[in-house]
Design an enzyme around this catalytic site. Structure first.
Site, PDB file in Angstrom:
ATOM      1  N   SER A   1     -12.817 -11.801   8.079  1.00 52.80           N
ATOM      2  CA  SER A   1     -13.552 -12.894   8.715  1.00 52.80           C
ATOM      3  C   SER A   1     -13.303 -14.256   8.089  1.00 52.80           C
ATOM      4  O   SER A   1     -13.740 -15.267   8.645  1.00 52.80           O
ATOM      5  CB  SER A   1     -15.056 -12.591   8.677  1.00 52.80           C
ATOM      6  OG  SER A   1     -15.371 -11.579   9.607  1.00 52.80           O
TER       7      SER A   1
ATOM      8  N   GLU B   1      31.474 -26.580 -44.287  1.00 49.54           N
ATOM      9  CA  GLU B   1      32.552 -26.395 -43.323  1.00 49.54           C
ATOM     10  C   GLU B   1      33.728 -27.351 -43.489  1.00 49.54           C
ATOM     11  O   GLU B   1      34.860 -26.981 -43.239  1.00 49.54           O
ATOM     12  CB  GLU B   1      31.989 -26.538 -41.898  1.00 49.54           C
ATOM     13  CG  GLU B   1      30.916 -25.527 -41.548  1.00 49.54           C
ATOM     14  CD  GLU B   1      31.446 -24.114 -41.536  1.00 49.54           C
ATOM     15  OE1 GLU B   1      32.492 -23.881 -40.899  1.00 49.54           O
ATOM     16  OE2 GLU B   1      30.831 -23.246 -42.189  1.00 49.54           O
TER      17      GLU B   1
END
Length: 881
Positions: free
Chosen positions: A516, A242
């Site tokens: 229950s 680059e």
């Protein structure tokens, strides 16, 4: 016109000797003289006044030849020259003629030609340079002398100079000033600021710090590195690809920019952006093809290089640039392409990744990948970052499959667990945006072994079941921390009617009637009132309470007319607990006890606690809780009355391991009373009552571990047209229990009110599938772990071990309500239940209740039908068991 003469009574005075020959036209004009005197030209031409020299000196005596006046005589100065009568303004008193001198202009010396003077002055006039042709006499002006070649060259060079000056100002000075202004007005995003805004994966860890899985943001996978984490070989590869001059340029490269302009003008390719410029473009998310963007990008790039180090810039760039395969940043790219950490990359692999920056979406194009790799490798050699020998030996690296990293990221992270964690952190103020921006590392409380066993326990016990409506869930909580050890809400996807996979329901976080299993909270509310396990109620079947006929199920129907609370819990006698809640604790106290234990109603949680309906006693009606709620609530009993809110997250850090919060050693608080000892006593009495339920439900505690728990069953509400067999079917079943180190809730049921059956076509109960799944989980999880026992506490109120009850059958229930009930008649308690729920002691043969206590392992036996519930107008309502 008046003559130029001296005032009366005063001799005229002329110029002194020092003034002769030095007068100018300006001084003459100031002196009030009209035109300057004209000197006599050669040849004796007469002056304006007839004198030989043009001066008005006639009648005056001339000085002697030697220039000296006769001794003793004063020679008056010559009078001022006279001129022809002309119209002019009067002299001012300030004119030079009145001050004793009269300057003259040497232009009127002999040989002077006004036209020659005009030509001479024209040579120094700027206007002359631009007049190539003389003007004609027809214009009323005299023609000018043509320019010489030297003058023409001078004129041309002057034009060139002025053009160059203008160009310099236009292309150098003005841009320089504009650049300086831009420099000081733009804001440059520093690598640290950009890092703080980047979305990074969220990593989830098990309690043993092993990776559970990762969630990648929509923008792609990203891992952010610090400058010291970027290998030099990676930097050199990116420089080669680059910006080879990155280490030395000032943020932009003039030659590269000019080369880019030339390439674009000639149809070539190649950009002129440096790494710093690319970083600015990536950091600002602005790549508009405009001169304004490019201009500010140059200024920002230059400013960035003045404010940040090269190391920070390259690291920032490598953290945000996209490499393809859903990878943002070099760290994520290293794993996406090669399945390894960035620190393990070699020169060849680094070159391939650097080459992909310009074409991140072309990783499938083998020719392109080869071309870019070769280019970067050659540039590394050219810049002396790679030896020719290593270049010669290098080969194109092999890439891993595209979805390999995605599968690895998914890990074993359960989708439902992920959602519960995200919801929990959101409640703490950390939404997903914050988690992604910080690259959150979430250290959960999930035990990997417990999680595996939870899934296995449900799946194994569901195997072979033929009812397609059956669903299952299991949640386990550590009572010592409140952390969720295991969480299974069922499969995450199911087939829809079209045969496509769709997201399933998280049954572990879906509220259902608890049946229950809610009786543990009934008992808690009873104990908080100072009542004990030895209090007796009428436990016979089919009692009318509050306008409803309540019935028991199975062996619970034989509890007897004087059934202790402890025995009623063991056999799950519905009539006892419905009576207890209706006439003593009231529904609100039960709901409060559940919340104190850890059940979370809306809006914080999803539970619903019916405070206006006594059906809360049996876990029916409006009451609905999640398996997570039940595990958390029962963990407060296991911990000895200390409540620690259930949670999934023990610690949260950012991607740099900076701690955001740490609840690893979170402290609890007394659950059922402000006094810790009192809260512990209440929890211990609940545990005392729940211990015998394990054996009664045909279950066993893990070897060497004391345990306690309660089953629960909710009856199916028949619909019109249902087969007669459906009246005994159940819709929800539970088993919730605990040891000192783990509390677990198992739910097996259907989506809403559906009649469920087992693989033999019979109704299911809490002990049918839920109970064995709970037992398998605890047995396997606690295997090889040290044995544990509950702390013993003093009984609250009447001790059940000291109560003698009757086995004589009770008379039919009376049609009374709590408002009509007479005073209590049980002799052993100062505050016994009303007569509608208890009977006087019988004189017949009695027997003590089964000794209370905790069952260590236990034996099978007990209640074949743990269901039960109220009946209204002869029809059974939704009931618990």
């Amino acid at each position: 016109m008046p003559q130029n003469r001296a005032p009366q009574g005063r001799a005229p005075q002329g110029p002194g000797p020092q003034d002769r020959g030095s007068g100018t036209r300006a001084s003459q004009i100031l002196a009030g003289q009209g035109a300057p005197p004209r000197r006599q030209p050669p040849g004796g031409r007469p002056g304006p006044n007839g004198g030989p020299n043009g001066n008005a000196t006639q009648g005056l005596r001339q000085p002697p030849p030697n220039g000296r006046p006769p001794q003793g005589r004063r020679v008056p100065p010559p009078p001022p020259p006279s001129y022809p009568e002309t119209d002019r303004e009067p002299d001012l008193i300030t004119h030079a003629a009145h001050n004793g001198y009269a300057p003259y202009d040497d232009r009127y010396d002999d040989g002077y030609d006004p036209y020659d003077e005009e030509t001479r002055l024209a040579q120094y006039s700027d206007d002359a340079d631009f007049e190539d042709e003389p003007e004609s006499e027809e214009d009323g002006k005299k023609p000018k002398t043509p320019l010489s070649p030297a003058q023409r060259r001078k004129r041309r060079w002057k034009i060139v100079r002025r053009v160059l000056y203008a160009m310099f100002g236009l292309f150098v000075v003005v841009p320089a000033i504009a650049f300086v202004i831009t420099y000081f007005t733009v804001d440059v995003p520093s690598p640290q600021e950009v890092l703080a805004k980047q979305s990074q994966p969220i990593t989830f860890f098990y309690s043993d710090k092993s990776v559970m899985g990762r969630v990648v943001p929509e923008g792609g996978n990203r891992e952010l590195l610090q400058p010291n984490q970027v290998p030099e070989v990676v930097k050199h590869a990116v420089y080669a690809a680059e910006d080879a001059t990155f280490e030395t340029n000032s943020g932009f490269n003039v030659m590269a920019i000019l080369r880019s302009v030339f390439n674009q003008a000639t149809g070539g390719t190649g950009g002129g952006s440096t790494i710093s410029q690319q970083y600015i473009k990536q950091a600002t998310k602005n790549d508009a093809p405009t001169l304004t963007r490019k201009w500010t990008e140059l200024a920002k790039s230059f400013k960035l290089n003045n404010e940040a180090s090269k190391s920070d810039i390259i690291t920032g760039y490598l953290n945000i640039v996209f490499f393809g395969r859903g990878a943002n940043g070099i760290a994520a790219a290293s794993k996406a392409y090669f399945g390894k950490d960035v620190s393990q990359l070699n020169a060849s692999e680094a070159a391939l990744l650097a080459g992909m920056i310009q074409g991140p979406s072309r990783d499938r194009d083998t020719a392109y990948v080869q071309k870019r790799w070769s280019y970067v490798m050659d540039q590394m050699v050219a810049n002396h970052w790679l030896s020719p020998a290593d270049r010669q030996a290098a080969q194109l690296p092999t890439l891993i499959p595209r979805d390999a990293q995605r599968k690895q990221d998914a890990g074993t992270l359960d989708y439902f667990i992920r959602q519960r964690i995200v919801d929990e952190l959101k409640d703490k103020g950390y939404d997903e945006d914050k988690l992604y921006s910080s690259g959150a590392k979430i250290y959960t409380t999930i035990d990997p072994n417990a999680q595996k066993l939870a899934v296995q326990s449900i799946q194994d016990n569901m195997e072979g079941q033929t009812d397609e409506n059956l669903r299952g869930a299991l949640v386990a909580v550590d009572p010592r921390t409140g952390g969720v050890l295991a969480y299974y809400g069922g499969p995450t996807t199911v087939k829809n009617d079209a045969g496509k996979d769709v997201l399933a329901t998280d049954w572990a976080n879906t509220p259902q009637n608890p049946g229950s299993s809610m009786k543990a909270f009934d008992l808690t509310a009873w104990l908080k009132m100072g009542k004990g396990l030895g209090e007796t109620f009428d436990g016979t079947d089919r009692r009318e309470l509050g306008g409803r006929v309540v019935r028991n199920a199975g062996e619970s129907s034989s509890c007897g007319p004087q059934c202790t609370v402890k025995k009623a819990m063991e056999v799950s006698a519905n009539t006892v607990f419905y009576d207890m809640v209706l006439n003593w604790t009231k529904p609100a106290r039960v709901a409060e006890a559940a919340k104190e234990a850890g059940v979370q109603p809306a809006p914080k949680g999803k539970a619903k606690l019916g405070t206006s309906d006594a059906n809360i006693a049996l876990g029916g009606g409006a009451t609905a809780v999640t398996p997570e709620d039940m595990a958390a609530g029962y963990s407060s009993f296991a911990s000895g009355g200390v409540r620690r809110d259930q949670h999934f997250v023990a610690k949260l850090t950012n991607s740099q391991d900076e701690v955001i919060f740490d609840d690893t050693n979170g402290q609890g608080k007394p659950a059922f009373d402000d006094n810790a000892d009192k809260s512990k006593q209440i929890a211990g009495n609940v545990t005392e009552a729940l211990g015998p339920v394990i054996a009664e439900s045909h279950l066993k505690c893990p070897s060497g571990h004391e345990c306690a728990g309660k089953t629960g069953t909710q009856q199916y509400d028949p619909r019109d047209g249902d087969p007669s067999s459906y009246k005994d079917r159940n819709a929800q079943t539970w088993m919730v229990g605990y040891t000192p180190s783990v509390a677990a809730a198992v739910w097996i049921g259907g989506d809403g009110n559906k009649p469920l059956h087992d693989k033999n076509g019979k109704p299911i109960f809490g002990k049918t599938i839920a109970g064995p799944a709970w037992q398998d989980f605890l047995t396997n999880y606690l295997k090889d772990k040290p044995g544990e026992k509950f702390d013993k506490v003093q009984p609250i109120g009447k001790d059940a071990d000291e109560v003698v009850t009757s086995t004589k059958a009770a008379p039919p229930p009376r049609q009374t309500t709590s408002e009509e009930a007479p005073p209590p008649s049980t002799p052993s308690s100062s505050s016994a239940p009303p007569s509608s729920s208890s009977h006087p002691p019988s004189s017949t043969t009695t027997s003590p209740t089964r000794p209370g206590g905790i069952f260590d392992g236990g034996t099978e036996g007990g209640n074949p039908g743990s269901g039960g519930g109220p009946v209204v107008n002869g029809e059974p309502t939704r009931r618990g068991g």
